[in-house]
Design an enzyme around this catalytic site. Structure first.
Site, PDB file in Angstrom:
ATOM      1  N   ARG A 281       0.913  -1.161   0.000  1.00 40.39           N
ATOM      2  CA  ARG A 281       0.000   0.000   0.000  1.00 40.39           C
ATOM      3  C   ARG A 281       0.937   1.190   0.000  1.00 40.39           C
ATOM      4  O   ARG A 281       1.629   1.435   0.962  1.00 40.39           O
ATOM      5  CB  ARG A 281      -0.900  -0.036   1.229  1.00 40.39           C
TER       6      ARG A 281
ATOM      7  N   GLU B 123     -10.946   8.461   0.324  1.00 40.99           N
ATOM      8  CA  GLU B 123      -9.772   8.485  -0.538  1.00 40.99           C
ATOM      9  C   GLU B 123      -9.499   9.901  -1.058  1.00 40.99           C
ATOM     10  O   GLU B 123      -8.396  10.207  -1.478  1.00 40.99           O
ATOM     11  CB  GLU B 123      -9.946   7.516  -1.713  1.00 40.99           C
TER      12      GLU B 123
ATOM     13  N   HIS C 202      -3.002  10.886   5.248  1.00 35.72           N
ATOM     14  CA  HIS C 202      -4.429  11.227   5.317  1.00 35.72           C
ATOM     15  C   HIS C 202      -4.580  12.623   5.905  1.00 35.72           C
ATOM     16  O   HIS C 202      -4.063  12.906   6.981  1.00 35.72           O
ATOM     17  CB  HIS C 202      -5.191  10.224   6.182  1.00 35.72           C
TER      18      HIS C 202
ATOM     19  N   GLU D   7      -4.992   7.252  11.675  1.00 32.58           N
ATOM     20  CA  GLU D   7      -5.224   5.858  11.260  1.00 32.58           C
ATOM     21  C   GLU D   7      -4.818   4.906  12.380  1.00 32.58           C
ATOM     22  O   GLU D   7      -3.687   4.927  12.838  1.00 32.58           O
ATOM     23  CB  GLU D   7      -4.405   5.566   9.997  1.00 32.58           C
TER      24      GLU D   7
ATOM     25  N   HIS E  68       3.086   7.374   5.515  1.00 32.32           N
ATOM     26  CA  HIS E  68       3.302   5.971   5.883  1.00 32.32           C
ATOM     27  C   HIS E  68       3.103   5.040   4.694  1.00 32.32           C
ATOM     28  O   HIS E  68       2.571   5.445   3.650  1.00 32.32           O
ATOM     29  CB  HIS E  68       2.385   5.563   7.040  1.00 32.32           C
TER      30      HIS E  68
ATOM     31  N   HIS F 184       1.730   7.260   1.510  1.00 32.68           N
ATOM     32  CA  HIS F 184       0.605   8.193   1.460  1.00 32.68           C
ATOM     33  C   HIS F 184       0.398   8.817   2.829  1.00 32.68           C
ATOM     34  O   HIS F 184       1.014   8.390   3.815  1.00 32.68           O
ATOM     35  CB  HIS F 184      -0.678   7.454   1.028  1.00 32.68           C
TER      36      HIS F 184
HETATM   37 MN    MN Z   1      -3.144   4.991   5.496  1.00 37.07          MN
END
Ligand code: MN
Ligand code: MN
Length: 374
Positions: free
Chosen positions: A87, A159, A92, A97, A136, A90
């Site tokens: 993943r 998203e 947020h 999270e 992260h 990125h």
């Molecule tokens: Mn994340």
């Protein structure tokens, strides 16, 4: 806090006397509201939700206010990564999270605004917490898919507020990148032009036991907490593991829990003064009733893959209605854990007050207080 007295108790107030619930059907059994608007649904089948992102052997399913309107305070994503898959890097913008690893192994990297950075491996039962905006990544590092639950401290997580590194780099002119990195613009000619999100990759080797000198600069508070390894608080026929900012200092805006209820057991009537509650069921069959005041209550049944939600301050209780243990991962949108239990509340009040309140003999409340303190 003495969880053994206020946490999960067996039987006492089960389906009989104080139950606020009405009869329920296998799916959702909501009593009609006493007045006014229809009640929202307090359960959502995340396991049966449509796939969100789905590529490179990886997938995600999401529950935010769009899919699950009542859940304004918290949102969740179930995600699976194929071995070696990433993943991508990125952050947020609108939520912290919190995560619980369900199966497989993964490795995270995270950076904070002091440029401290951490690389850590996670096993089933481990929790991570990334404050809002920290960059992260997550990579599956074992021989099997890694499945984990992500919970965000805003129901409006989406998203659209997630910023991926390939999306940004791919939409930045190469001459700007050339200046930023001090290399020719042609260096970036073959970089992805659109967001990668999930990237396949080789399974990396184990982390070195001792990172080379100067290569690591970890912050004062680690991002990993081994929740399943915590000795559970024994509550008779049930167990509770709790991770607030007290146990896990970096988790300033969220508290997590792993709740186990034995067959026939009850997570007793309680409320949380300071937080909404988001639950994801891993095992067993449960029935939860949320008390909404004004004679209103909603009862939902929850099976593996289901999410349950309790708005801040609403009374609730959970019964194990199956023959197997119930296990659920729970997240709250506060780093401080607060709970008030009905039985303890009553036991803390003078019997004559309770006698007047309920128009019942005083002796009854002396007996209930005695049982509550056992
Ligand atoms: Mn994340
Ligand atoms: Mn609760």
């Amino acid at each position: 806090m003495d969880l053994s007295r206020r946490g999960v108790v067996a039987g006492a107030f089960g389906a009989s006397g104080l139950a606020l619930a009405q009869a329920s059907s296998p799916a959702h059994a909501q009593p009609p509201p006493a007045s006014g608007d229809a009640l929202p649904d307090f359960a959502f089948n995340l396991g049966g939700a449509p796939l969100g992102k789905n590529k490179a052997g990886c997938w995600s399913r999401q529950a935010n206010v769009t899919e699950f309107p009542v859940s304004t305070g918290l949102a969740g994503v179930l995600m699976s990564l194929a071995p070696g898959a990433l993943r991508e890097l990125h952050w947020h913008a609108n939520a912290a999270e919190w995560a619980y690893v369900i199966s497989g192994q993964c490795r995270i990297t995270v950076i904070d605004p002091q440029f401290n950075h951490e690389t850590s491996d996670f096993n089933p039962g481990d929790v991570w917490y990334f404050p809002r905006g920290y960059g992260h990544s997550i990579q599956a590092v074992g021989s099997q898919d890694c499945v984990f639950l992500l919970v965000f401290d805003s129901g409006y997580f989406s998203e659209y507020a997630t910023f991926s590194i390939t999306d940004w780099v791919g939409h930045t002119p190469p001459d700007v990148l050339a200046k930023a990195f001090g290399v020719p613009a042609s260096t970036f000619a073959n970089f992805p032009k659109e967001e990668v999100y999930f990237a396949p990759g080789p399974v990396p080797g184990p982390l070195p036991a001792e990172p080379p000198p100067g290569s690591a600069r970890t912050g004062p508070f680690p991002h990993r907490y081994q929740l399943l390894a915590q000795k559970p608080t024994d509550l008779g026929n049930a167990k509770l593991r709790l991770v607030s900012s007290k146990e896990f200092p970096i988790s300033t805006t969220m508290t997590g829990a792993l709740m186990d209820i034995a067959p026939g057991g009850l997570r007793t009537l309680h409320w949380h003064p300071n937080a909404d509650e988001w639950q994801y069921y891993l095992a067993g069959r449960a029935r939860m009733t949320v008390f909404l005041s004004q004679g209103r209550a909603s009862t939902v049944e929850l099976a593996p893959g289901y999410v349950g939600y309790v708005p801040r301050g609403c009374g609730h209780y959970i019964e194990n209605i199956g023959s197997d243990p119930v296990q659920a991962v729970i997240a709250f949108n506060s780093g401080e854990y607060q709970e008030i239990t009905l039985t303890e509340w009553m036991a803390s009040n003078p019997p004559q007050l309770l006698a007047a309140n309920f128009s019942q003999p005083e002796s009854l409340f002396i007996e209930l207080a005695r049982k509550a303190s056992l």
